[in-house]
Write an enzyme that holds these catalytic residues in place. Sequence first.
Site, PDB file in Angstrom:
ATOM      1  N   ALA A  66     -39.585 -10.495  58.330  1.00 53.69           N
ATOM      2  CA  ALA A  66     -38.451 -11.404  58.324  1.00 53.69           C
ATOM      3  C   ALA A  66     -37.332 -10.751  59.120  1.00 53.69           C
ATOM      4  O   ALA A  66     -37.326  -9.529  59.302  1.00 53.69           O
ATOM      5  CB  ALA A  66     -38.004 -11.640  56.890  1.00 53.69           C
ATOM      6  N   GLY A 105     -43.082 -10.183  56.371  1.00 52.76           N
ATOM      7  CA  GLY A 105     -43.288 -11.581  56.729  1.00 52.76           C
ATOM      8  C   GLY A 105     -44.271 -11.743  57.877  1.00 52.76           C
ATOM      9  O   GLY A 105     -44.915 -12.792  58.012  1.00 52.76           O
ATOM     10  N   GLU A 108     -47.525 -11.669  56.232  1.00 49.72           N
ATOM     11  CA  GLU A 108     -47.630 -12.914  55.451  1.00 49.72           C
ATOM     12  C   GLU A 108     -47.955 -14.092  56.375  1.00 49.72           C
ATOM     13  O   GLU A 108     -48.743 -14.971  56.027  1.00 49.72           O
ATOM     14  CB  GLU A 108     -46.319 -13.160  54.690  1.00 49.72           C
ATOM     15  CG  GLU A 108     -46.126 -12.148  53.570  1.00 49.72           C
ATOM     16  CD  GLU A 108     -44.786 -12.292  52.872  1.00 49.72           C
ATOM     17  OE1 GLU A 108     -43.740 -12.215  53.560  1.00 49.72           O
ATOM     18  OE2 GLU A 108     -44.771 -12.487  51.646  1.00 49.72           O
ATOM     19  N   GLU A 128     -41.830  -4.457  52.152  1.00 49.91           N
ATOM     20  CA  GLU A 128     -40.603  -4.996  51.556  1.00 49.91           C
ATOM     21  C   GLU A 128     -40.027  -4.104  50.468  1.00 49.91           C
ATOM     22  O   GLU A 128     -38.808  -3.990  50.315  1.00 49.91           O
ATOM     23  CB  GLU A 128     -40.860  -6.396  50.980  1.00 49.91           C
ATOM     24  CG  GLU A 128     -41.000  -7.489  52.032  1.00 49.91           C
ATOM     25  CD  GLU A 128     -42.413  -7.658  52.561  1.00 49.91           C
ATOM     26  OE1 GLU A 128     -43.246  -6.739  52.383  1.00 49.91           O
ATOM     27  OE2 GLU A 128     -42.698  -8.703  53.176  1.00 49.91           O
TER      28      GLU A 128
HETATM   29  N1  3HC Z   1     -35.307  -7.558  61.276  1.00 50.49           N
HETATM   30  C1  3HC Z   1     -34.287  -7.350  62.132  1.00 50.49           C
HETATM   31  N2  3HC Z   1     -34.227  -6.292  62.973  1.00 50.49           N
HETATM   32  C2  3HC Z   1     -35.256  -5.430  62.952  1.00 50.49           C
HETATM   33  C3  3HC Z   1     -36.351  -5.585  62.078  1.00 50.49           C
HETATM   34  C4  3HC Z   1     -36.359  -6.714  61.220  1.00 50.49           C
HETATM   35  N3  3HC Z   1     -37.366  -6.944  60.374  1.00 50.49           N
HETATM   36  N4  3HC Z   1     -37.209  -4.560  62.275  1.00 50.49           N
HETATM   37  C5  3HC Z   1     -36.670  -3.799  63.241  1.00 50.49           C
HETATM   38  N5  3HC Z   1     -35.495  -4.312  63.654  1.00 50.49           N
HETATM   39  C6  3HC Z   1     -34.629  -3.796  64.712  1.00 50.49           C
HETATM   40  C7  3HC Z   1     -34.051  -2.435  64.350  1.00 50.49           C
HETATM   41  O1  3HC Z   1     -32.875  -2.552  63.600  1.00 50.49           O
HETATM   42  C8  3HC Z   1     -33.817  -1.833  65.716  1.00 50.49           C
HETATM   43  O2  3HC Z   1     -32.613  -2.368  66.212  1.00 50.49           O
HETATM   44  P1  3HC Z   1     -31.666  -1.484  67.162  1.00 50.49           P
HETATM   45  O3  3HC Z   1     -32.493  -1.136  68.353  1.00 50.49           O
HETATM   46  O4  3HC Z   1     -30.523  -2.377  67.432  1.00 50.49           O
HETATM   47  O5  3HC Z   1     -31.293  -0.262  66.353  1.00 50.49           O
HETATM   48  C9  3HC Z   1     -34.956  -2.400  66.558  1.00 50.49           C
HETATM   49  O6  3HC Z   1     -35.436  -3.538  65.844  1.00 50.49           O
HETATM   50  C10 3HC Z   1     -36.112  -1.448  66.751  1.00 50.49           C
HETATM   51  O7  3HC Z   1     -36.497  -0.921  65.481  1.00 50.49           O
HETATM   52  P2  3HC Z   1     -36.905   0.607  65.294  1.00 50.49           P
HETATM   53  O8  3HC Z   1     -35.889   1.492  65.915  1.00 50.49           O
HETATM   54  O9  3HC Z   1     -37.193   0.784  63.846  1.00 50.49           O
HETATM   55  O10 3HC Z   1     -38.239   0.669  66.173  1.00 50.49           O
HETATM   56  P3  3HC Z   1     -39.582   1.449  65.921  1.00 50.49           P
HETATM   57  O11 3HC Z   1     -40.439   1.160  67.079  1.00 50.49           O
HETATM   58  O12 3HC Z   1     -39.303   2.857  65.537  1.00 50.49           O
HETATM   59  O13 3HC Z   1     -40.238   0.763  64.620  1.00 50.49           O
HETATM   60  C11 3HC Z   1     -40.957  -1.042  63.203  1.00 50.49           C
HETATM   61  C12 3HC Z   1     -40.669  -0.555  64.653  1.00 50.49           C
HETATM   62  C13 3HC Z   1     -42.125  -0.235  62.640  1.00 50.49           C
HETATM   63  C14 3HC Z   1     -41.309  -2.477  63.276  1.00 50.49           C
HETATM   64  C15 3HC Z   1     -39.707  -0.780  62.344  1.00 50.49           C
HETATM   65  O14 3HC Z   1     -38.587  -1.346  62.988  1.00 50.49           O
HETATM   66  C16 3HC Z   1     -39.773  -1.386  60.968  1.00 50.49           C
HETATM   67  O15 3HC Z   1     -40.350  -0.788  60.079  1.00 50.49           O
HETATM   68  N6  3HC Z   1     -39.122  -2.548  60.791  1.00 50.49           N
HETATM   69  C17 3HC Z   1     -38.963  -3.176  59.498  1.00 50.49           C
HETATM   70  C18 3HC Z   1     -40.227  -3.783  58.996  1.00 50.49           C
HETATM   71  C19 3HC Z   1     -39.964  -4.446  57.685  1.00 50.49           C
HETATM   72  O16 3HC Z   1     -39.402  -3.893  56.774  1.00 50.49           O
HETATM   73  N7  3HC Z   1     -40.428  -5.696  57.573  1.00 50.49           N
HETATM   74  C20 3HC Z   1     -40.252  -6.449  56.372  1.00 50.49           C
HETATM   75  C21 3HC Z   1     -38.994  -7.214  56.465  1.00 50.49           C
HETATM   76  S1  3HC Z   1     -38.623  -8.056  54.960  1.00 50.49           S
HETATM   77  C22 3HC Z   1     -39.651  -9.394  54.951  1.00 50.49           C
HETATM   78  O17 3HC Z   1     -40.436  -9.563  55.814  1.00 50.49           O
HETATM   79  C23 3HC Z   1     -39.464 -10.331  53.804  1.00 50.49           C
HETATM   80  C24 3HC Z   1     -40.557 -11.328  53.715  1.00 50.49           C
HETATM   81  O18 3HC Z   1     -41.480 -10.942  52.746  1.00 50.49           O
HETATM   82  C25 3HC Z   1     -40.028 -12.689  53.343  1.00 50.49           C
END
Ligand code: 3HC
Length: 694
Positions: A66, A105, A108, A128
């Site tokens: 998400a 997400g 998902e 998450e």
């Molecule tokens: N939403 C918004 N921005 C995000 C994001 C997300 N889910 N994931 C990453 N970003 C952004 C980061 O803030 C960063 O922004 P910046 O360059 O401005 O600082 C940019 O994307 C790159 O991220 P990383 O520096 O972390 O890049 P990496 O290549 O090191 O890692 C990744 C990539 C493994 C995808 C890592 O970013 C990550 O773990 N992201 C989060 C994944 C996550 O937690 N997903 C679940 C979200 S909650 C959800 O999905 C709820 C659902 O169940 C309804």
Amino acid sequence: MTAITEFVSYEAEGDVGVITVDSPPVNALSFGVRAGIKGGIEAADADSSVSSVVLVCAGRTFIAGADITEFGKPPKAPSLHEVIAAMEACSKPVVAAIHGTALGGGLETALGCHYRVASPTAKVGLPEVKLGILPGAGGTQRLPRVVGVPMALEMITSGNPIGASKALEVGLVSEIIDGDLKEGAKAFARKVVADGLPLVKISDQNDKLKEARENPGMFADFRKSIARKTRNFEAPENCIKAIEAAVELPFPDGLKRERELFMELMQGEQSFSQRYFFFAERQAAKIPDVPKDTPLIDIKTAGIIGAGTMGGGIAMNFLQAGIPVIIVETTQEALDNGIAIIKKNYAATVSKGRMSQDAMDKCLSLLTGTTNLEDIKDVDIVIEAVFENMDVKKEIFTKLDAICKDGAILATNTSTLDINEIGAVTKRPEYVIGLHFFSPANVMKLLEEVRTDKTSKSVMATCMALAKRIGKVPAMVGVCDGFVGNRILHRRAEQATQLILEGALPQDVDRVLYDFGLPMGPFAMADLAGNDVSWRIRQGKGQKSPIADAICELGRFGQKTGAGYYLYKDGSRTPTPDPVVEDIILKASKDAGIERREISDEEILKRCIYPMINEGAKILEEGIATRASDIDVIWVYGYGWPIYRGGPMRYADYIGLDNVVKTLREYQEQYGDYWKPAPLLERLASEGKTFQDA
Ligand code: 3HC
């Protein structure tokens, strides 16, 4: 090709409809992506020229989740639920083509497709829980239906992803595509049509839930198994409850329950702090006056001075990143000891199954030891990790300056000394920087990087990038006594000592801080680190600390001697309160003319934490830290501050800065100007602002 939204396009490629998501950097499910996928599915359904659909992403990854930046904002339809429902209901087989990471997400969404294929390096997971929430778009209901309850419990409560081959083994993906992913996915989709395979709706599958339905004790056992690791965290318990709902309720009711449990977490302070921290960590990697395109120095080899606990731990980080290391000691014996400890540490990791023997052998093949400093003349970076003595460090840096090639970075692992002074003995102060690792250096994630007045931008940018390469989270700070982490730690230590003089006992202070969420309190921590170290430093500076000195005079150096502030019977690591220590404390109070009194847990907490916040404000004001959130990153990754409280500065924002100031003023009246609120803190509080506004 038809653009459905700004981020999603649809194109019929022969008889396969291809939906492409292209929303850099990580294809997060913003409104435009959700609407685009739903529109793409509708277009494919209506397109009589195609008989199957592939969902693929451009750029470095499949959908990474998400869009976290949208959390807390008013929801905008279509929700992810609606998108997934549309995919499941599509009349043609929908295949997700996964590369990079399908997270949260993103996974998902993939679970809403009828089939999934992946590139060999892909990873899939539901992280998450690390943001203090749970998979809120059916992940807790669908994943157990694919991989079974035990594995879903493990994946969802840990948040850790699995690799493509494991995903194939457990049936989470149907095929691994070695070559071009989109073409492979299209071929797979055609095969589904040709073989008349069913449109698999995971929501209809119940076979994998049977094991848990027949064994309800499974959940209680699992709760017990993660209790220590997840102490005080709210999200893991809600994750388990949601998976229980998958087992106990029909799919639509399970989804509803998941939603309720998701919202409960989303509205709580823990998830707010954990989401805050996600961005804090990423912000900390950026230095405002160092542009993104600053040229980096190529780091191919490293030299480490000192094979003690710190030097050895630091070396391991480089070896694991595939960077050859030359480690230097003054005597062959010290060198052999240091290398033997590195080998022992790796062997222990291998025996726990956390590293392969091959990987260990590869690391050790990159390690060379020497007693001749000249041997490091060609390395790209040197990290000095000898004991904390300015004269010794100056001597080493003078020699390094003479020996090391031009352009080599000269770093020190000092935790307190003035690095400007160290840099000044060299002819290349712009190449001198502090790289402060935390013990155990091969485990702790923080790298506190210290810029001097002269450190060049290129050296800073290189060291920030290097941190990521060796698996550390960096934060750049300026020079001051103790830098950011230890300077704040000292404030807490002073109060802990003062509290036991006034009436508390070590176990009281430690219990309050442990219950607050820290891994241990200050006295247990001192016993673990060894009380003799600070005793020697005090002796060197001619300082006294009656209780700590008396404890050391009895040879009670901590865990390693079986006694310190606590007793550690028969090699146990569990601290047991000791009447001998209580006597020492009572005598110290008496000698200081202090009448001991009952001290409440609330006072212990405030007296320990508020001076940390106040010091953090001074550090910010002096420009030693760039952002309040950098201080939080340092405290979470360097000292185990509970991530669900965001860090000391975020915690202050949560309590309200006006409340912090009010308490500090009360203490100031009672105990003197030590407690005077920092001007920045006072100003922010009076303006109704937070540290995040600073
Ligand atoms: N939403 C918004 N921005 C995000 C994001 C997300 N889910 N994931 C990453 N970003 C952004 C980061 O803030 C960063 O922004 P910046 O360059 O401005 O600082 C940019 O994307 C790159 O991220 P990383 O520096 O972390 O890049 P990496 O290549 O090191 O890692 C990744 C990539 C493994 C995808 C890592 O970013 C990550 O773990 N992201 C989060 C994944 C996550 O937690 N997903 C679940 C979200 S909650 C959800 O999905 C709820 C659902 O169940 C309804």
